[in-house]
Design a protein around this motif. Structure first.
Motif, mmCIF file in Angstrom:
data_model
loop_
_atom_site.group_PDB
_atom_site.id
_atom_site.type_symbol
_atom_site.label_atom_id
_atom_site.label_comp_id
_atom_site.label_asym_id
_atom_site.label_seq_id
_atom_site.Cartn_x
_atom_site.Cartn_y
_atom_site.Cartn_z
ATOM 1 N N GLU A 111 20.200 23.774 60.781
ATOM 2 C CA GLU A 111 20.085 23.101 59.483
ATOM 3 C C GLU A 111 21.454 22.965 58.826
ATOM 4 O O GLU A 111 21.767 21.918 58.231
ATOM 5 N N MET A 112 22.281 23.987 58.951
ATOM 6 C CA MET A 112 23.626 23.921 58.385
ATOM 7 C C MET A 112 24.452 22.825 59.053
ATOM 8 O O MET A 112 25.186 22.087 58.385
ATOM 9 N N ILE A 113 24.353 22.724 60.364
ATOM 10 C CA ILE A 113 25.090 21.674 61.086
ATOM 11 C C ILE A 113 24.631 20.297 60.632
ATOM 12 O O ILE A 113 25.450 19.400 60.363
ATOM 13 N N LYS A 114 23.317 20.122 60.550
ATOM 14 C CA LYS A 114 22.762 18.831 60.093
ATOM 15 C C LYS A 114 23.290 18.488 58.705
ATOM 16 O O LYS A 114 23.755 17.365 58.455
ATOM 17 N N ASN A 115 23.217 19.454 57.784
ATOM 18 C CA ASN A 115 23.684 19.207 56.412
ATOM 19 C C ASN A 115 25.179 18.890 56.382
ATOM 20 O O ASN A 115 25.624 17.975 55.672
ATOM 21 N N LEU B 185 30.525 28.359 62.449
ATOM 22 C CA LEU B 185 29.309 27.579 62.704
ATOM 23 C C LEU B 185 29.159 27.199 64.175
ATOM 24 O O LEU B 185 28.051 26.914 64.636
ATOM 25 N N PHE B 186 30.264 27.189 64.911
ATOM 26 C CA PHE B 186 30.239 26.795 66.320
ATOM 27 C C PHE B 186 30.921 27.848 67.179
ATOM 28 O O PHE B 186 31.869 28.500 66.738
ATOM 29 N N ASP B 187 30.466 27.984 68.435
ATOM 30 C CA ASP B 187 31.273 28.718 69.399
ATOM 31 C C ASP B 187 32.245 27.734 70.043
ATOM 32 O O ASP B 187 32.269 26.543 69.692
ATOM 33 N N ALA C 103 36.606 25.834 61.430
ATOM 34 C CA ALA C 103 36.629 26.767 60.300
ATOM 35 C C ALA C 103 35.781 28.001 60.592
ATOM 36 O O ALA C 103 34.822 27.956 61.360
ATOM 37 N N GLY C 104 36.150 29.089 59.953
ATOM 38 C CA GLY C 104 35.334 30.294 60.001
ATOM 39 C C GLY C 104 35.666 31.231 61.144
ATOM 40 O O GLY C 104 36.138 30.807 62.204
ATOM 41 N N VAL C 105 35.408 32.520 60.906
ATOM 42 C CA VAL C 105 35.648 33.558 61.905
ATOM 43 C C VAL C 105 34.390 34.413 62.021
ATOM 44 O O VAL C 105 33.780 34.775 61.010
#
Length: 256
Positions: A114-118, A146-148, A139-141
């Motif tokens: 859902e986060m990816i879609k949004n 959100l992704f590998d 982005a993000g650790v």
């Protein structure tokens, strides 16, 4: 082109970046303006220095504080994120940035699909009225990513946007930097460079490990020699511009 992120400065002191820029030719080093347009001090500082900023090559890092790019439409965070991006258009018109860096999310992962879609619905909306191209950052650790590695590569392969690779995030997430660069070489337009302990997103000076920097530059030369490089350090480096100056000099030496 090398850029200095104003992420290291408080919203009211972003123009201190010129303490670094004054050591280099304007065709060598520019500014990645971290957009804090939720701060009146930031807006005032930028507006008061528009003519000075126009002297440099500029990129933007999209609004980050008080945002979540994966927020569902109609939510308060969605409304706030969109509002801040629209406000940044006024700076776009004045400064004509090369691109805007887009984070796909700004929170711990809950309901990944859902986060990816949004995130991509919101990105499509923003790019529909943004006069400046958006580029997607890894982005993000750890729990905020959100992704590998392979998911990020595959996602960027099918999206029309280009990529910005944050090598500190690659390191902290345990990704294979050469694999990412090689597979996205035709999509990468820029890098954020900094280092960390391999676990946390610390945004430390590359002087902590110049051998690591040299290894990156070798990959850069091999696969993406025309991409931009942005030094993105944490707030503890405000007032330590001499460190950043030396890092740029070392980077320029490796790039020869």
């Amino acid at each position: 082109m090398i850029y200095i992120s104003t992420n290291m400065y408080k919203p009211e002191s972003v123009m201190n970046v010129t303490k670094i820029l004054d050591h280099f030719d304007k065709n060598q080093v520019g500014i990645e303006l971290f957009i804090f347009n939720n701060s009146e001090d930031f807006v005032s500082e930028v507006n008061d220095n528009i003519e000075k900023l126009k002297e440099y090559s500029i990129t933007f890092h999209g609004p980050y504080l008080e945002t979540d790019h994966s927020a569902p439409k109609g939510s308060d965070l969605y409304n706030r994120t969109i509002e801040l991006y629209k406000q940044s258009l006024e700076f776009d018109k004045l400064l004509n940035p090369k691109y805007i860096v887009f984070h796909t999310n700004n929170k711990t992962i809950e309901g990944k699909e859902e986060m990816i879609k949004n995130a991509f619905e919101n990105l499509d909306e923003i790019k529909g009225w943004s006069q400046t191209p958006l580029v997607i950052e890894n982005a993000g650790v750890k729990k905020n990513s959100l992704f590998d590695e392979e998911e990020f590569i595959e996602t960027l392969r099918i999206r029309e946007e280009n990529a910005l690779i944050d090598i500190g995030h690659v390191k902290a997430n345990g990704w294979n930097l050469e694999n990412v660069i090689e597979k996205l070489s035709d999509k990468i337009v820029s890098y954020h460079i900094h280092t960390n302990d391999g676990l946390h997103d610390q945004h430390l000076s590359v002087s902590k490990d110049y051998d690591e920097l040299k290894d990156f530059v070798n990959l850069y030369k091999k696969y993406t020699p025309d991409a931009d490089i942005v030094l993105e350090y944490n707030a503890t480096y405000e007032g330590k511009e001499d460190i950043v100056v030396e890092d740029i000099k070392q980077l320029l030496e490796y790039l020869k």
